[in-house]
Design a protein around this motif. Structure first.
Motif, PDB file in Angstrom:
ATOM      1  N   ASP A 143     -14.243 144.028 -47.674  1.00 14.59           N
ATOM      2  CA  ASP A 143     -14.486 144.945 -46.419  1.00 14.59           C
ATOM      3  C   ASP A 143     -13.492 145.764 -46.330  1.00 14.59           C
ATOM      4  OD1 ASP A 143     -17.023 143.526 -46.238  1.00 14.59           O
ATOM      5  OD2 ASP A 143     -16.328 141.900 -44.949  1.00 14.59           O
ATOM      6  N   LYS A 144     -14.115 146.998 -45.809  1.00 11.66           N
ATOM      7  CA  LYS A 144     -13.123 147.986 -45.347  1.00 11.66           C
ATOM      8  C   LYS A 144     -13.725 148.852 -44.428  1.00 11.66           C
ATOM      9  CE  LYS A 144     -12.404 150.741 -49.163  1.00 11.66           C
ATOM     10  NZ  LYS A 144     -12.341 151.533 -50.019  1.00 11.66           N
ATOM     11  N   GLN A 145     -13.058 149.183 -43.340  1.00  8.94           N
ATOM     12  CA  GLN A 145     -13.538 149.910 -42.202  1.00  8.94           C
ATOM     13  C   GLN A 145     -12.483 151.099 -41.569  1.00  8.94           C
ATOM     14  OE1 GLN A 145     -14.038 147.800 -38.669  1.00  8.94           O
ATOM     15  NE2 GLN A 145     -15.702 149.067 -38.092  1.00  8.94           N
ATOM     16  N   ILE A 146     -12.799 152.313 -41.551  1.00  5.57           N
ATOM     17  CA  ILE A 146     -12.029 153.476 -41.019  1.00  5.57           C
ATOM     18  C   ILE A 146     -12.295 153.528 -39.247  1.00  5.57           C
ATOM     19  CG2 ILE A 146     -10.934 155.576 -40.740  1.00  5.57           C
ATOM     20  CD1 ILE A 146     -11.730 155.619 -43.959  1.00  5.57           C
ATOM     21  N   ILE A 147     -11.242 153.056 -38.553  1.00  2.00           N
ATOM     22  CA  ILE A 147     -11.370 153.480 -37.146  1.00  2.00           C
ATOM     23  C   ILE A 147     -10.672 154.480 -36.675  1.00  2.00           C
ATOM     24  CG2 ILE A 147     -12.087 150.799 -36.927  1.00  2.00           C
ATOM     25  CD1 ILE A 147      -9.306 150.419 -35.394  1.00  2.00           C
ATOM     26  N   LYS A 148     -10.697 155.033 -35.524  1.00  2.00           N
ATOM     27  CA  LYS A 148     -10.111 156.001 -34.689  1.00  2.00           C
ATOM     28  C   LYS A 148      -9.427 155.542 -33.505  1.00  2.00           C
ATOM     29  CE  LYS A 148     -11.727 160.030 -36.982  1.00  2.00           C
ATOM     30  NZ  LYS A 148     -12.166 161.244 -36.922  1.00  2.00           N
ATOM     31  N   LEU A 149      -8.056 155.575 -33.385  1.00  2.00           N
ATOM     32  CA  LEU A 149      -7.684 155.089 -31.997  1.00  2.00           C
ATOM     33  C   LEU A 149      -7.211 156.298 -31.333  1.00  2.00           C
ATOM     34  CD1 LEU A 149      -5.091 152.169 -33.662  1.00  2.00           C
ATOM     35  CD2 LEU A 149      -7.656 152.056 -32.714  1.00  2.00           C
ATOM     36  N   GLN A 150      -7.258 156.046 -30.056  1.00  2.00           N
ATOM     37  CA  GLN A 150      -6.977 157.481 -29.085  1.00  2.00           C
ATOM     38  C   GLN A 150      -6.282 156.602 -28.047  1.00  2.00           C
ATOM     39  OE1 GLN A 150     -10.539 158.991 -27.189  1.00  2.00           O
ATOM     40  NE2 GLN A 150      -9.567 161.069 -27.939  1.00  2.00           N
ATOM     41  N   GLU A 151      -5.304 157.566 -27.382  1.00  2.20           N
ATOM     42  CA  GLU A 151      -4.426 157.302 -26.311  1.00  2.20           C
ATOM     43  C   GLU A 151      -5.439 156.890 -25.257  1.00  2.20           C
ATOM     44  OE1 GLU A 151      -0.301 159.649 -26.025  1.00  2.20           O
ATOM     45  OE2 GLU A 151      -2.225 160.782 -26.603  1.00  2.20           O
ATOM     46  N   THR A 152      -4.979 156.018 -24.369  1.00  6.84           N
ATOM     47  CA  THR A 152      -5.772 155.666 -23.206  1.00  6.84           C
ATOM     48  C   THR A 152      -5.421 156.938 -22.148  1.00  6.84           C
ATOM     49  OG1 THR A 152      -3.843 154.655 -22.070  1.00  6.84           O
ATOM     50  CG2 THR A 152      -5.335 153.164 -23.317  1.00  6.84           C
ATOM     51  N   PRO A 153      -6.479 157.119 -21.411  1.00  7.78           N
ATOM     52  CA  PRO A 153      -6.269 158.187 -20.207  1.00  7.78           C
ATOM     53  C   PRO A 153      -5.067 158.237 -19.285  1.00  7.78           C
ATOM     54  CG  PRO A 153      -8.622 157.318 -20.236  1.00  7.78           C
ATOM     55  CD  PRO A 153      -7.919 156.442 -21.297  1.00  7.78           C
ATOM     56  N   ASP A 154      -4.509 157.020 -19.064  1.00  7.49           N
ATOM     57  CA  ASP A 154      -3.521 156.742 -18.176  1.00  7.49           C
ATOM     58  C   ASP A 154      -1.987 157.146 -18.877  1.00  7.49           C
ATOM     59  OD1 ASP A 154      -4.057 154.467 -19.610  1.00  7.49           O
ATOM     60  OD2 ASP A 154      -2.842 153.483 -18.406  1.00  7.49           O
ATOM     61  N   GLU A 155      -1.988 157.489 -20.130  1.00 11.17           N
ATOM     62  CA  GLU A 155      -0.934 157.682 -20.967  1.00 11.17           C
ATOM     63  C   GLU A 155      -0.978 159.288 -21.162  1.00 11.17           C
ATOM     64  OE1 GLU A 155      -0.976 155.489 -24.463  1.00 11.17           O
ATOM     65  OE2 GLU A 155      -0.184 153.485 -23.211  1.00 11.17           O
ATOM     66  N   VAL A 210      -7.205 154.499 -38.582  1.00 15.36           N
ATOM     67  CA  VAL A 210      -6.571 153.188 -39.236  1.00 15.36           C
ATOM     68  C   VAL A 210      -7.631 152.617 -40.278  1.00 15.36           C
ATOM     69  CG1 VAL A 210      -5.611 151.044 -38.611  1.00 15.36           C
ATOM     70  CG2 VAL A 210      -5.206 152.919 -37.200  1.00 15.36           C
ATOM     71  N   LEU A 211      -7.089 152.340 -41.457  1.00 17.84           N
ATOM     72  CA  LEU A 211      -7.794 151.616 -42.372  1.00 17.84           C
ATOM     73  C   LEU A 211      -7.867 150.170 -42.221  1.00 17.84           C
ATOM     74  CD1 LEU A 211      -9.703 151.902 -44.736  1.00 17.84           C
ATOM     75  CD2 LEU A 211      -7.689 151.931 -46.256  1.00 17.84           C
ATOM     76  N   MET A 212      -9.004 149.414 -41.932  1.00 20.20           N
ATOM     77  CA  MET A 212      -8.943 147.917 -41.702  1.00 20.20           C
ATOM     78  C   MET A 212      -9.661 147.474 -43.008  1.00 20.20           C
ATOM     79  SD  MET A 212      -8.135 148.027 -38.237  1.00 20.20           S
ATOM     80  CE  MET A 212      -8.699 146.961 -37.556  1.00 20.20           C
ATOM     81  N   HIS A 213      -8.871 146.195 -43.281  1.00 22.24           N
ATOM     82  CA  HIS A 213      -9.210 145.302 -44.502  1.00 22.24           C
ATOM     83  C   HIS A 213      -9.582 143.925 -44.039  1.00 22.24           C
ATOM     84  CE1 HIS A 213      -8.023 148.159 -47.631  1.00 22.24           C
ATOM     85  NE2 HIS A 213      -7.074 148.632 -46.867  1.00 22.24           N
ATOM     86  N   ASP A 214     -10.686 143.261 -44.859  1.00 21.71           N
ATOM     87  CA  ASP A 214     -11.011 141.923 -44.803  1.00 21.71           C
ATOM     88  C   ASP A 214     -11.097 141.509 -43.545  1.00 21.71           C
ATOM     89  OD1 ASP A 214     -10.720 141.997 -47.567  1.00 21.71           O
ATOM     90  OD2 ASP A 214      -8.658 141.677 -47.436  1.00 21.71           O
ATOM     91  N   LYS A 215     -10.373 140.552 -42.736  1.00 21.30           N
ATOM     92  CA  LYS A 215     -10.477 139.900 -41.614  1.00 21.30           C
ATOM     93  C   LYS A 215     -10.539 140.757 -40.269  1.00 21.30           C
ATOM     94  CE  LYS A 215      -8.148 135.646 -42.944  1.00 21.30           C
ATOM     95  NZ  LYS A 215      -6.952 134.629 -42.679  1.00 21.30           N
ATOM     96  N   LEU A 216      -9.975 142.040 -40.435  1.00 20.20           N
ATOM     97  CA  LEU A 216      -9.968 142.948 -39.252  1.00 20.20           C
ATOM     98  C   LEU A 216     -10.909 143.690 -39.150  1.00 20.20           C
ATOM     99  CD1 LEU A 216      -6.082 144.228 -39.722  1.00 20.20           C
ATOM    100  CD2 LEU A 216      -7.206 142.382 -38.100  1.00 20.20           C
ATOM    101  N   VAL A 217     -11.855 143.860 -40.265  1.00 16.07           N
ATOM    102  CA  VAL A 217     -13.094 144.516 -40.354  1.00 16.07           C
ATOM    103  C   VAL A 217     -13.995 144.049 -38.906  1.00 16.07           C
ATOM    104  CG1 VAL A 217     -15.197 145.331 -41.324  1.00 16.07           C
ATOM    105  CG2 VAL A 217     -13.108 145.228 -42.608  1.00 16.07           C
ATOM    106  N   ASP A 218     -14.501 144.952 -38.020  1.00 13.58           N
ATOM    107  CA  ASP A 218     -15.336 144.484 -37.034  1.00 13.58           C
ATOM    108  C   ASP A 218     -14.575 143.351 -36.061  1.00 13.58           C
ATOM    109  OD1 ASP A 218     -17.559 146.067 -37.865  1.00 13.58           O
ATOM    110  OD2 ASP A 218     -18.160 144.647 -39.038  1.00 13.58           O
TER     111      ASP A 218
END
Length: 70
Positions: free
Chosen positions: A8-20, A32-40
Motif C-alpha cells: 500500500d502507498k499513499q501520498i499525503i500533504k502536510l500543512q502548517e497549522t494556522p497558529d504557526e 509525504v509518501l506513506m507505506h504499508d501500516k501508515l496508509v490511512d
C-alpha cells in the motif's frame, strides 16, 4: 523465479497549522509518501509529528521515517 510483493502507498500533504503562520503568511506544504501500516492511519485535520531521514540522489528523493499522531 520472480517474487511479486504488493504494498500500500499513499501520498499525503502536510500543512502548517494556522497558529504557526505569521499574519498574512502562506502556510508551507510538504508531500509525504506513506507505506504499508501508515496508509490511512490518519484523517484530514489530524495533528502529526513527522520524523524522517531524507536522501537526495540524482533528482530523486528517498526518505524513511515515521509519523506519530500528536
Amino acid at each position: 523465479m520472480f517474487i511479486t510483493r504488493f504494498a500500500d502507498k499513499q501520498i499525503i500533504k502536510l500543512q502548517e497549522t494556522p497558529d504557526e503562520i505569521p499574519e498574512g503568511g502562506t502556510p508551507h506544504t510538504v508531500s509525504v509518501l506513506m507505506h504499508d501500516k501508515l496508509v490511512d492511519a490518519g484523517k484530514p485535520g489530524d495533528r502529526v509529528e513527522v520524523r524522517s531521514i531524507t536522501l537526495f540522489a540524482l533528482n530523486n528523493i528517498f526518505a524513511c521515517g515515521f509519523v506519530r499522531k500528536c
